[in-house]
Design a protein around this motif. Structure first.
Motif: not given
Length: 781
Positions: A98-101, A103, A106, A110, A128, A142-144, A146
């Motif tokens: 998940n998003e915490n897998y 950092t 990600m 970014k 993503q 996983l997609s975000y 910003y």
């Protein structure tokens, strides 16, 4: 303004990297699987997908100019929306991600998004992460979204966390530049030929060329290459020097040479990498955090000792690294690699740069395009490269694992049964070793299927209660597969079947292509040895080109200090050498009895040495003769060497190309003569004949490439034990009339041109007696 250049990955890992050392996560196999995963997912994205998109941007913070660069796995532009695509391969169950897998994953994406966004005046971007499970072939997305302001805030937070370390690096760089500029040659004067050698090294590095240098004993090879390489560091940004060698003793000499310059004010961070098997603190060399406390939490503990070492110290040898490892309970081997990454000079074995089994494990340390390679004792690299790239598979080993796994896992045992059948098909083809006309694709495919199942099983078990035999077979299989994927006309497959063993080997015939490809990634390479003969041969075989430089250095020693003789009347050809054993014994006796002292006698093989000794002891007193046994260990080697250092009248019977033929330094009275039997040519073998036939077809020089040149270099190495300093005097007798032939004489180095041909025992007696009388007269004067 000061400048710091680093990759997005370096920036992110400095801040986020944590956890344990995990040998699986660092393995070459994982790295290659990750590359495959990227290719698979990138290929699914269509023509508009911008893969491996290079990004580079300058940022100013605290009066430091940061140059940040990296490659985003992909850029997707759809309906005026931009998505940064980052791909990660994993063995982890996708349901647990998940998003915490992770950092760091990600954070990396970014950073790419921010650089791309400001380059393209974007207000917002999608980011993503696509996780590809290597076992299942499935993907999790996983997609975000910003805004550019959110990305800017995040990015500058990272830079602010890095700023203290950046300032440290800048201060250390300034200190290094200042001391490099003021560094002077550490001796009062250059030896004969040494200045020319150093100038050639400097010029070759400056031009980004390769240099192949034959530098005789006494020139001072180590300082001659290190000094100019260090002086050029300030002219080439982000440069690292690798001093590559085949022996621990030459690593120590290189480190001591850096230390000598450090004592005169040089501030140059230097790391000696010691093999994992030697430096590991644990009884079992198992990089499992559940077993090894030095692997557990390694990255959580790393930054404090790393920063302390880099800020306060410069020289990191084995003792230093082990002491830090014990103090902070961190793995000494990995700490050595992390120090190497931060160092200006790395001293290590060839395999860290050239061996494919380690090449991808720490690509942050090795193979950057500004590397300067200094390759010591470079005559060893040809055969070392062959062995690195010539994997073999043995049927009986697979069959043993098959029997072991039969009761444990039926899928794996079934796959091994198929492998065994494919071997049997190969074995039926011939009784003698033979070259396979085509790649054994059916055998390789069966091994590939076994490897997939074995990997799945090992991962499911999380390495617990997995038989070591299965793990070993898995790694052997995957390595063979990897080399098969890069094999070209420089390789061949051959099979050999005996009563107890069936083997298929992928044999590297011509290492020049492989080495050329590796050396492309370095800025400049300097190959040097006392026995790089003939130079044009080594320039070719070690990956050089016609435009690369070659250099012969004249010996700094008086040639008359060496009495070099060749027996014109005695051949040591294999067909006649047994008939000539007694005559050889008489020559040996003349050399070692004319003047009492320490001598070495080098033979073409252990069996011939033993035969000769049996005859010798029937003719003469043999009480002072040591017979070197095959497979001698380091402790036994030291005992023999100590006798030479502490006693007089010691005679060692040994073999050419063995442990006493190079890397042994016995100056003055510690060694005053050597007898070398034969031409040093390797024993005739199937592999040597493969090399011979290959180079006959390519250059019409097969015998030279396969036998003559390797053999003669062993002769040079053995003879080179005698004269080690300008005050040494000694005799060398070459026992083989073939060495009087013009084809051999043209290989002789310049300081051998005063050789004398010997026709009988009376002649040698007169020559040696006159030589030692002259030496004694000089001593009296």
């Amino acid at each position: 303004m000061d400048t710091i250049k680093l990759s997005v990955r370096e920036l992110v890992e400095f801040i986020y990297k944590s956890g344990d050392i995990n040998v699986k996560a660092m393995s070459t196999d994982r790295a290659l699987e990750g590359i495959k995963a990227h290719k698979i997912l990138q290929s699914q994205m269509g023509e508009d997908y911008k893969k491996e998109f290079f990004l580079k941007k300058e940022f100013e913070l605290n009066n430091i100019l940061f140059i940040i660069e990296g490659r985003a796995d992909g850029i997707i532009i759809e309906h005026e929306k931009v998505t940064i695509d980052e791909i990660k391969s994993t063995y982890t169950n996708l349901d647990l991600i998940n998003e915490n897998y992770n950092t760091a994953h990600m954070a990396q994406a970014k950073c790419y998004a921010y650089i791309y966004g400001i380059d393209n005046n974007l207000d917002e971007l999608n980011v993503q992460l696509r996780y590809y499970n290597i076992d299942s072939g499935k993907t999790k997305l996983l997609s975000y979204k910003y805004t550019i302001d959110e990305l800017r805030l995040f990015f500058y937070d990272l830079l602010n966390m890095y700023i203290d370390w950046a300032e440290t690096i800048i201060n250390l760089r300034k200190e290094r530049e200042k001391t490099v500029n003021s560094l002077e040659f550490p001796f009062n004067e250059y030896r004969q030929g040494q200045r020319n050698f150093s100038v050639a090294v400097f010029q070759s590095i400056k031009e980004g060329k390769k240099l192949f240098a034959q530098a005789p004993t006494g020139v001072g090879k180590t300082i001659s290459v290190l000094f100019p390489a260090i002086k050029i560091l300030n002219l080439k940004n982000n440069t690292k020097i690798y001093y590559l060698t085949a022996k621990s003793s030459t690593k120590s000499i290189a480190f001591d040479t850096i230390k000598l310059m450090s004592d005169k004010g040089l501030k140059l961070r230097t790391t000696v990498i010691t093999a994992k098997d030697k430096i590991c603190f644990m009884d079992e060399k198992k990089c499992d955090p559940e077993y090894c406390p030095y692997a557990r939490g390694y990255y959580d503990k790393l930054n404090v000792p790393l920063k302390k070492s880099i800020k306060n110290d410069c020289l990191y040898d084995r003792d230093y690294i082990e002491n830090i490892g014990k103090e902070y309970e961190i793995c000494p081997f990995e700490f050595g690699l992390d120090l190497a990454y931060m160092s200006d000079v790395v001293i290590c074995d060839y395999n860290y740069y050239f061996d494919p089994r380690v090449a991808l494990q720490r690509d942050d340390v090795f193979k950057n395009n500004n590397d300067i390679l200094l390759v010591d004792e470079a005559h060893n690299l040809e055969d070392r490269t062959r062995s690195m790239y010539s994997p073999e598979l043995i049927k009986e080993e697979y069959y043993d694992v098959y029997k072991l796994m039969k009761k444990i896992n039926k899928k794996i045992s079934s796959s091994l049964s198929i492998v065994n059948k494919k071997f049997i098909e190969v074995r039926k083809s011939a009784d003698e070793p033979f070259i396979l006309e085509d790649e054994p694709s059916e055998l390789i495919n069966s091994i590939r299927k076994f490897a997939v199942l074995a990997e799945e099983y090992i991962n499911d078990k999380k390495n617990e209660n997995v038989p070591d035999e299965l793990v070993d077979m898995y790694f052997k299989s995957t390595f063979f597969i990897k080399i098969s994927e890069i094999a070209d006309d420089s390789f061949c497959y051959y099979a050999e079947s005996t009563k107890n063993k069936t083997m298929v080997k992928l044999f590297l015939i011509d290492p020049s292509t492989i080495l050329k490809e590796i050396l492309k990634k370095a800025w400049s390479s300097v190959f040097f040895s006392a026995t790089l003969t003939p130079l044009k041969y080594f320039r070719y075989i070690l990956g050089g080109a016609d435009e690369d430089y070659i250099l012969k250095i004249k010996s700094p020693f008086e040639e008359n200090n060496l009495k070099l003789m060749i027996t014109e009347d005695l051949s040591m050809k294999y067909a006649v050498r047994n008939e000539n054993i007694e005559a050889a014994c008489r020559y040996i006796n003349e050399v070692i009895t004319e003047k009492e002292g320490n001598y070495m006698v080098f033979y073409p093989s252990y069996s011939f040495m033993e035969k000769t000794f049996e005859t010798y002891k029937q003719l003469y007193d043999s009480s002072n003769i040591i017979i070197q046994v095959q497979g001698i260990n380091e402790e036994e080697q030291t005992l023999i060497t100590d006798r030479f250092k502490n006693e007089n009248g010691v005679v060692l019977f040994t073999v050419v190309g063995g442990i006493f033929s190079e890397g042994i330094d016995l100056p003055l009275e510690k060694l005053i003569g050597a007898v070398i039997i034969g031409t040093g040519i390797p024993q005739i073998s199937f592999e040597r004949n493969i090399i011979k036939n290959f180079f006959d077809n390519k250059f019409n020089s097969g015998y030279d490439f396969a036998y003559k040149y390797p053999g003669f270099n062993k002769i040079l190495q053995s003879a080179g034990r005698v004269i080690r300093t300008e005050n040494d005097k000694g005799v060398v007798l070459l026992v083989d009339s073939r060495l009087c032939q013009a084809t051999y004489l043209k290989l002789f180095p310049e300081h051998w041109n005063h050789y004398v041909k010997i026709k009988n025992l009376n002649e040698i007696k007169k020559q040696i007696s006159k030589f030692w009388r002259g030496a004694n007269d000089e001593h009296i004067i």
